[in-house]
Design an enzyme around this catalytic site. Sequence first.
Site, PDB file in Angstrom:
ATOM      1  N   LYS A 111      34.915  40.043  -6.816  1.00 11.62           N
ATOM      2  CA  LYS A 111      33.719  39.981  -7.371  1.00 11.62           C
ATOM      3  C   LYS A 111      33.561  40.399  -9.011  1.00 11.62           C
ATOM      4  CE  LYS A 111      30.953  38.898  -3.952  1.00 11.62           C
ATOM      5  NZ  LYS A 111      30.219  37.530  -3.913  1.00 11.62           N
ATOM      6  N   LYS A 194      39.622  29.422   0.695  1.00  9.83           N
ATOM      7  CA  LYS A 194      38.939  29.129   1.718  1.00  9.83           C
ATOM      8  C   LYS A 194      37.493  28.405   1.527  1.00  9.83           C
ATOM      9  CE  LYS A 194      36.441  33.459   1.320  1.00  9.83           C
ATOM     10  NZ  LYS A 194      35.547  34.236   1.987  1.00  9.83           N
ATOM     11  N   LYS A 197      30.753  29.401   0.776  1.00  8.63           N
ATOM     12  CA  LYS A 197      29.091  28.957   0.722  1.00  8.63           C
ATOM     13  C   LYS A 197      28.906  28.610  -0.687  1.00  8.63           C
ATOM     14  CE  LYS A 197      27.333  32.592   3.828  1.00  8.63           C
ATOM     15  NZ  LYS A 197      27.996  33.785   3.981  1.00  8.63           N
TER      16      LYS A 197
HETATM   17  P1  TYM Z   1      30.022  35.918   5.298  1.00  9.12           P
HETATM   18  O1  TYM Z   1      28.850  35.905   5.593  1.00  9.12           O
HETATM   19  O2  TYM Z   1      30.689  35.613   4.203  1.00  9.12           O
HETATM   20  O3  TYM Z   1      30.747  35.163   6.743  1.00  9.12           O
HETATM   21  C1  TYM Z   1      30.287  35.082   7.942  1.00  9.12           C
HETATM   22  C2  TYM Z   1      31.532  35.032   8.972  1.00  9.12           C
HETATM   23  O4  TYM Z   1      32.238  33.765   8.836  1.00  9.12           O
HETATM   24  C3  TYM Z   1      33.701  34.256   8.353  1.00  9.12           C
HETATM   25  N1  TYM Z   1      34.082  33.111   7.547  1.00  9.12           N
HETATM   26  C4  TYM Z   1      35.179  32.317   7.658  1.00  9.12           C
HETATM   27  N2  TYM Z   1      35.874  32.574   8.617  1.00  9.12           N
HETATM   28  C5  TYM Z   1      37.018  31.671   8.233  1.00  9.12           C
HETATM   29  N3  TYM Z   1      37.381  30.735   7.543  1.00  9.12           N
HETATM   30  C6  TYM Z   1      36.325  30.623   6.315  1.00  9.12           C
HETATM   31  N4  TYM Z   1      36.534  29.598   5.593  1.00  9.12           N
HETATM   32  C7  TYM Z   1      35.214  31.582   6.440  1.00  9.12           C
HETATM   33  N5  TYM Z   1      34.241  31.620   5.656  1.00  9.12           N
HETATM   34  C8  TYM Z   1      33.398  32.743   6.517  1.00  9.12           C
HETATM   35  C9  TYM Z   1      33.588  35.484   7.791  1.00  9.12           C
HETATM   36  O5  TYM Z   1      34.994  36.136   8.267  1.00  9.12           O
HETATM   37  C10 TYM Z   1      32.526  36.253   8.724  1.00  9.12           C
HETATM   38  O6  TYM Z   1      32.861  36.608  10.004  1.00  9.12           O
HETATM   39  N6  TYM Z   1      30.716  40.819   4.950  1.00  9.12           N
HETATM   40  C11 TYM Z   1      30.366  39.643   6.023  1.00  9.12           C
HETATM   41  C12 TYM Z   1      28.803  39.933   6.532  1.00  9.12           C
HETATM   42  C13 TYM Z   1      28.639  41.183   7.279  1.00  9.12           C
HETATM   43  C14 TYM Z   1      29.273  41.259   8.678  1.00  9.12           C
HETATM   44  C15 TYM Z   1      29.043  42.685   8.706  1.00  9.12           C
HETATM   45  C16 TYM Z   1      30.260  40.642   9.348  1.00  9.12           C
HETATM   46  C17 TYM Z   1      27.943  42.283   6.926  1.00  9.12           C
HETATM   47  N7  TYM Z   1      28.190  43.251   7.919  1.00  9.12           N
HETATM   48  C18 TYM Z   1      29.300  43.226  10.212  1.00  9.12           C
HETATM   49  C19 TYM Z   1      30.571  41.292  10.698  1.00  9.12           C
HETATM   50  C20 TYM Z   1      30.281  42.768  11.005  1.00  9.12           C
HETATM   51  C21 TYM Z   1      30.327  38.555   5.059  1.00  9.12           C
HETATM   52  O7  TYM Z   1      30.067  38.346   4.048  1.00  9.12           O
HETATM   53  O8  TYM Z   1      30.545  37.577   5.887  1.00  9.12           O
END
Ligand code: TYM
Length: 329
Positions: A111, A194, A197
């Site tokens: 970041k 990867k 978004k």
């Molecule tokens: P976020 O919003 O980036 O993504 C949500 C979930 O999708 C998974 N993910 C992926 N898995 C495989 N390949 C990819 N290219 C890929 N992109 C995203 C992420 O691993 C995630 O599981 N910090 C977290 C949100 C969060 C959270 C939590 C998750 C906040 N508190 C507590 C679980 C439990 C995040 O930014 O995920």
Amino acid sequence: METVVSGIRSTGNLHLGNYFGALKNFLKMQKENNCFFFIADYHSLTTHPKPADLHANIKQVLSEYLACGIDPEAATVYIQSDVPEVTELYLLLNMNAYVGELERTVSFKEKIRKQPDNINAGLLTYPVLMAADIIIHRAGKVPVGQDQAQHLEMTRRFARRFNSMYGVDYFPEPDAYNFGKKLVKIPGLDGSGKMGKSEGNGIFLADPPGEIRKKIMRAVTDTGPVTPGGKPSVPVENLFTIMSVVSDPSTVEYFREQHSLGVIRYGDMKKQLAEDIIKITEPVRERINRISSDNAYLAKVVAEGAEKARESASRTIREVREIIGYRPF
Ligand code: TYM
């Protein structure tokens, strides 16, 4: 019965990485376990969204998740900011989280590179808030993709540290979870990294079929010619990885064989890949459109979810306050 927590940041539409990295596992668990699913809208403030965008994003992401099959009758579905107990636990955990370890987090370093003009303290303490999200329900399993593995490791550490600081066995150490054992990383279409978004390299569940076909046809491969028996290049291997989650195993095998014989036509592979993705996304897209226009339903889901989540969270906060030493006179 396990307690399971899963979440997503409300910063953009749901893509195949989210679906295959985390959501699919959650869907498999929601009926038999005590499952919590939430939208991490506090986390999204680290990028300073405009108020109108914040609201629209929460609604969109919520609709998309429901459209994929999260069942609010089976799981507790809520918005993070509807559960203020999370912020209290976040504050309490911050007292036992060290600046050095937070600064060494990979996501923080990334970041800093990406938004050098906005290195706010929320970015630094992002893993602490994430730990609070998870242990507020004393969860044991957290379905996530590979990119969240380090955050989960930190969650385990914070839980362990709390227990040892107060001499209790209160918080379980939650595991990052995938049914296939290994955490998944769905690659982007740009040949590296990867799927994300905001990287412009993703297929979104809300993309219409024409858009998906266009994106896949433009995906990076290599310029060939393919040597018989040679290993696929990284961008081509990425397409195989996506294919392995959306297509029939016999399809993947066919194109792997074509590659190893040196006769593969990437155009054919891409056409097949696009159609197999569309088969999965098209019914979801139709449901997204229906659900996102039903405000009464969405309002009911989040109101009921908030109530159930707060019940679980306030129990934890009550007990944590007692453990720390906040007691009535
Ligand atoms: P976020 O919003 O980036 O993504 C949500 C979930 O999708 C998974 N993910 C992926 N898995 C495989 N390949 C990819 N290219 C890929 N992109 C995203 C992420 O691993 C995630 O599981 N910090 C977290 C949100 C969060 C959270 C939590 C998750 C906040 N508190 C507590 C679980 C439990 C995040 O930014 O995920």
